[in-house]
Motif scaffolding. Structure first.
Motif, PDB file in Angstrom:
ATOM      1  N   ARG A 197       0.860  -1.216   0.018  1.00 21.84           N
ATOM      2  CA  ARG A 197      -0.079  -0.053   0.063  1.00 21.84           C
ATOM      3  C   ARG A 197       0.833   1.224   0.177  1.00 21.84           C
ATOM      4  O   ARG A 197       0.629   2.249  -0.816  1.00 21.84           O
ATOM      5  CB  ARG A 197      -0.897  -0.001   1.123  1.00 21.84           C
ATOM      6  CG  ARG A 197      -1.664   1.384   1.406  1.00 21.84           C
ATOM      7  CD  ARG A 197      -2.747   1.398   0.167  1.00 21.84           C
ATOM      8  NE  ARG A 197      -3.407   2.792   0.315  1.00 21.84           N
ATOM      9  CZ  ARG A 197      -2.856   3.744  -0.315  1.00 21.84           C
ATOM     10  NH1 ARG A 197      -1.892   3.805  -0.681  1.00 21.84           N
ATOM     11  NH2 ARG A 197      -3.701   5.071  -0.136  1.00 21.84           N
ATOM     12  N   TYR A 198       2.024   1.410   0.820  1.00 18.16           N
ATOM     13  CA  TYR A 198       2.646   2.503   0.794  1.00 18.16           C
ATOM     14  C   TYR A 198       4.222   1.913   0.501  1.00 18.16           C
ATOM     15  O   TYR A 198       4.764   0.772   1.208  1.00 18.16           O
ATOM     16  CB  TYR A 198       2.761   3.190   2.099  1.00 18.16           C
ATOM     17  CG  TYR A 198       1.361   3.947   2.321  1.00 18.16           C
ATOM     18  CD1 TYR A 198       1.076   4.943   1.562  1.00 18.16           C
ATOM     19  CD2 TYR A 198       0.494   3.241   3.338  1.00 18.16           C
ATOM     20  CE1 TYR A 198      -0.049   5.612   1.834  1.00 18.16           C
ATOM     21  CE2 TYR A 198      -0.793   3.722   3.250  1.00 18.16           C
ATOM     22  CZ  TYR A 198      -1.064   5.109   2.737  1.00 18.16           C
ATOM     23  OH  TYR A 198      -2.415   5.694   2.946  1.00 18.16           O
ATOM     24  N   VAL A 199       5.306   2.595  -0.049  1.00 13.75           N
ATOM     25  CA  VAL A 199       6.473   2.326  -0.527  1.00 13.75           C
ATOM     26  C   VAL A 199       7.378   3.505  -0.090  1.00 13.75           C
ATOM     27  O   VAL A 199       7.231   4.539  -0.752  1.00 13.75           O
ATOM     28  CB  VAL A 199       6.553   2.095  -1.874  1.00 13.75           C
ATOM     29  CG1 VAL A 199       8.157   1.552  -2.113  1.00 13.75           C
ATOM     30  CG2 VAL A 199       5.522   0.986  -2.234  1.00 13.75           C
ATOM     31  N   CYS A 200       8.557   3.148   0.769  1.00 11.22           N
ATOM     32  CA  CYS A 200       9.004   4.418   1.487  1.00 11.22           C
ATOM     33  C   CYS A 200      10.646   4.066   1.166  1.00 11.22           C
ATOM     34  O   CYS A 200      11.127   3.528   1.979  1.00 11.22           O
ATOM     35  CB  CYS A 200       8.751   4.610   2.810  1.00 11.22           C
ATOM     36  SG  CYS A 200       7.094   4.517   3.250  1.00 11.22           S
ATOM     37  N   PRO A 201      11.242   4.334   0.082  1.00  8.73           N
ATOM     38  CA  PRO A 201      12.745   3.978  -0.123  1.00  8.73           C
ATOM     39  C   PRO A 201      13.441   4.973   0.340  1.00  8.73           C
ATOM     40  O   PRO A 201      13.064   6.120   0.432  1.00  8.73           O
ATOM     41  CB  PRO A 201      12.670   4.221  -1.656  1.00  8.73           C
ATOM     42  CG  PRO A 201      11.624   5.118  -2.098  1.00  8.73           C
ATOM     43  CD  PRO A 201      10.664   4.865  -1.151  1.00  8.73           C
ATOM     44  N   ALA A 202      14.349   4.350   1.313  1.00 11.50           N
ATOM     45  CA  ALA A 202      15.269   5.047   2.051  1.00 11.50           C
ATOM     46  C   ALA A 202      16.797   4.688   1.910  1.00 11.50           C
ATOM     47  O   ALA A 202      16.999   3.926   1.158  1.00 11.50           O
ATOM     48  CB  ALA A 202      15.021   5.219   3.602  1.00 11.50           C
ATOM     49  N   HIS A 203      17.608   5.428   2.827  1.00  6.18           N
ATOM     50  CA  HIS A 203      19.182   5.008   2.931  1.00  6.18           C
ATOM     51  C   HIS A 203      19.767   4.731   1.552  1.00  6.18           C
ATOM     52  O   HIS A 203      19.868   5.838   0.979  1.00  6.18           O
ATOM     53  CB  HIS A 203      19.138   3.619   3.767  1.00  6.18           C
ATOM     54  CG  HIS A 203      20.332   3.017   4.077  1.00  6.18           C
ATOM     55  ND1 HIS A 203      21.337   3.686   4.599  1.00  6.18           N
ATOM     56  CD2 HIS A 203      20.747   1.898   4.004  1.00  6.18           C
ATOM     57  CE1 HIS A 203      22.509   2.868   4.507  1.00  6.18           C
ATOM     58  NE2 HIS A 203      22.158   1.755   4.399  1.00  6.18           N
ATOM     59  N   CYS A 204      19.843   3.467   1.248  1.00 10.14           N
ATOM     60  CA  CYS A 204      20.776   3.047  -0.170  1.00 10.14           C
ATOM     61  C   CYS A 204      19.935   2.927  -1.455  1.00 10.14           C
ATOM     62  O   CYS A 204      20.404   2.422  -2.288  1.00 10.14           O
ATOM     63  CB  CYS A 204      21.726   1.574   0.146  1.00 10.14           C
ATOM     64  SG  CYS A 204      20.602   0.486   0.524  1.00 10.14           S
ATOM     65  N   SER A 205      18.667   3.363  -1.297  1.00 14.42           N
ATOM     66  CA  SER A 205      17.531   3.319  -2.229  1.00 14.42           C
ATOM     67  C   SER A 205      18.191   3.923  -3.404  1.00 14.42           C
ATOM     68  O   SER A 205      18.184   3.699  -4.632  1.00 14.42           O
ATOM     69  CB  SER A 205      16.411   3.644  -1.864  1.00 14.42           C
ATOM     70  OG  SER A 205      15.761   2.612  -0.921  1.00 14.42           O
ATOM     71  N   GLY A 206      18.727   4.994  -3.205  1.00 15.50           N
ATOM     72  CA  GLY A 206      19.060   6.133  -4.365  1.00 15.50           C
ATOM     73  C   GLY A 206      18.009   7.097  -4.765  1.00 15.50           C
ATOM     74  O   GLY A 206      16.677   6.629  -4.779  1.00 15.50           O
ATOM     75  N   ASP A 207      18.431   8.324  -5.178  1.00 13.95           N
ATOM     76  CA  ASP A 207      17.510   9.380  -5.704  1.00 13.95           C
ATOM     77  C   ASP A 207      16.813   8.616  -6.990  1.00 13.95           C
ATOM     78  O   ASP A 207      15.567   9.067  -7.067  1.00 13.95           O
ATOM     79  CB  ASP A 207      18.190  10.695  -6.072  1.00 13.95           C
ATOM     80  CG  ASP A 207      18.687  11.107  -5.015  1.00 13.95           C
ATOM     81  OD1 ASP A 207      18.339  11.133  -3.974  1.00 13.95           O
ATOM     82  OD2 ASP A 207      19.975  11.938  -5.167  1.00 13.95           O
ATOM     83  N   GLU A 208      17.297   7.963  -7.758  1.00 16.00           N
ATOM     84  CA  GLU A 208      16.460   7.538  -9.010  1.00 16.00           C
ATOM     85  C   GLU A 208      15.219   6.502  -8.474  1.00 16.00           C
ATOM     86  O   GLU A 208      14.331   6.819  -8.988  1.00 16.00           O
ATOM     87  CB  GLU A 208      17.479   6.504  -9.807  1.00 16.00           C
ATOM     88  CG  GLU A 208      16.736   6.074 -11.051  1.00 16.00           C
ATOM     89  CD  GLU A 208      17.458   5.215 -12.092  1.00 16.00           C
ATOM     90  OE1 GLU A 208      16.977   4.499 -12.988  1.00 16.00           O
ATOM     91  OE2 GLU A 208      18.730   5.523 -11.940  1.00 16.00           O
TER      92      GLU A 208
END
Length: 242
Positions: A197-208
């Motif tokens: 339902r929600y996706v929260c990329p952080a840390h080493c996910s990268g700006d892309e």
């Protein structure tokens, strides 16, 4: 099942002044109506100490800790500081035999290899093998009426594989996944978004990865950085700048 959760990002790659930032580090405090857990503890003790105080975190309420994998940006000196202030043999759930945390004092590493409950309504995925032989496990919390919340460290085994095992594979629907996605492909992000339902990329996910999720799935995306506070079920995202 836990009725509510609060996730406070103590440190992330993305800064949020005047909080201190250790680029590459990752640490999250997870609070629920049943327990409080520290997930990873970044690299620099001074960053942990400063941000914990600035965010008014009561370290005395921490019941246990969780180390996703043995890379310095997830344990470094942060756990050394936590061990010093806790002074009570704080249990840290780790994915393999410990040769570091136990030497610092105040910490009690407990190896968990297979999926099992470590706190009420909370399990580890069990060890998943990632690239270059990295052993990593992730945390799954069952949120009453909403599904599973998955907290990851660096997702070396693949964020899509973690969601497959940790989400609908064990606890059913995935409500939210947050943490380092390790420079994922668009196909991996599509897979995560399909089941979450929600996706929260952080840390080493990268700006892309952040940009892709925010533009392709704007209704699912949540931006997190150092000092962010996520209240679950979602009622809003606060960028905490003390």
């Amino acid at each position: 099942m836990v009725r509510w959760m609060r996730l406070t990002v103590i440190n992330d790659n993305k800064a949020n002044p005047p909080l201190l930032n250790d680029w590459g580090g990752w640490s999250v405090l997870i609070e629920t109506d049943k327990w409080v857990l520290l997930y990873d503890a970044n690299t620099e003790p001074r960053v942990m100490e400063y941000n914990i105080k600035a965010l008014n975190i009561d370290h005395g309420k921490i019941d246990a800790a969780f180390l996703s994998h043995y890379h310095a940006d997830h344990y470094g000196g942060g756990f050394r500081y936590i061990g010093e202030i806790k002074k009570g043999g704080l249990v840290v759930y780790v994915p393999e035999t410990d040769n570091t945390l136990g030497r610092w004092g105040g910490l009690n590493p407990v190896v968990v290899s297979d999926p099992r409950e470590i706190l009420e309504d909370t399990i580890t995925t069990g060890v998943m093998r990632g690239g270059m032989g990295v052993n990593e496990h992730s945390l799954i919390i069952k949120l009453n009426g909403y599904g599973s919340v998955i907290v990851v460290g660096c997702s070396h085994p693949g964020i899509d594989n973690i969601v497959k095992r940790g989400g609908y594979g064990l606890f059913g629907d995935v409500y939210l996944v947050v943490g380092g996605f390790h420079g994922p492909t668009r196909q991996q992000l599509d897979s995560v978004a399909k089941y979450s339902r929600y996706v929260c990329p952080a840390h080493c996910s990268g700006d892309e990865a952040r940009h892709y999720v925010s533009t392709r799935y704007p209704g699912k995306y949540c931006d997190v950085r150092t000092g962010s506070i996520l209240n679950l079920p979602i009622t809003g995202l606060t960028q905490n700048s003390p």
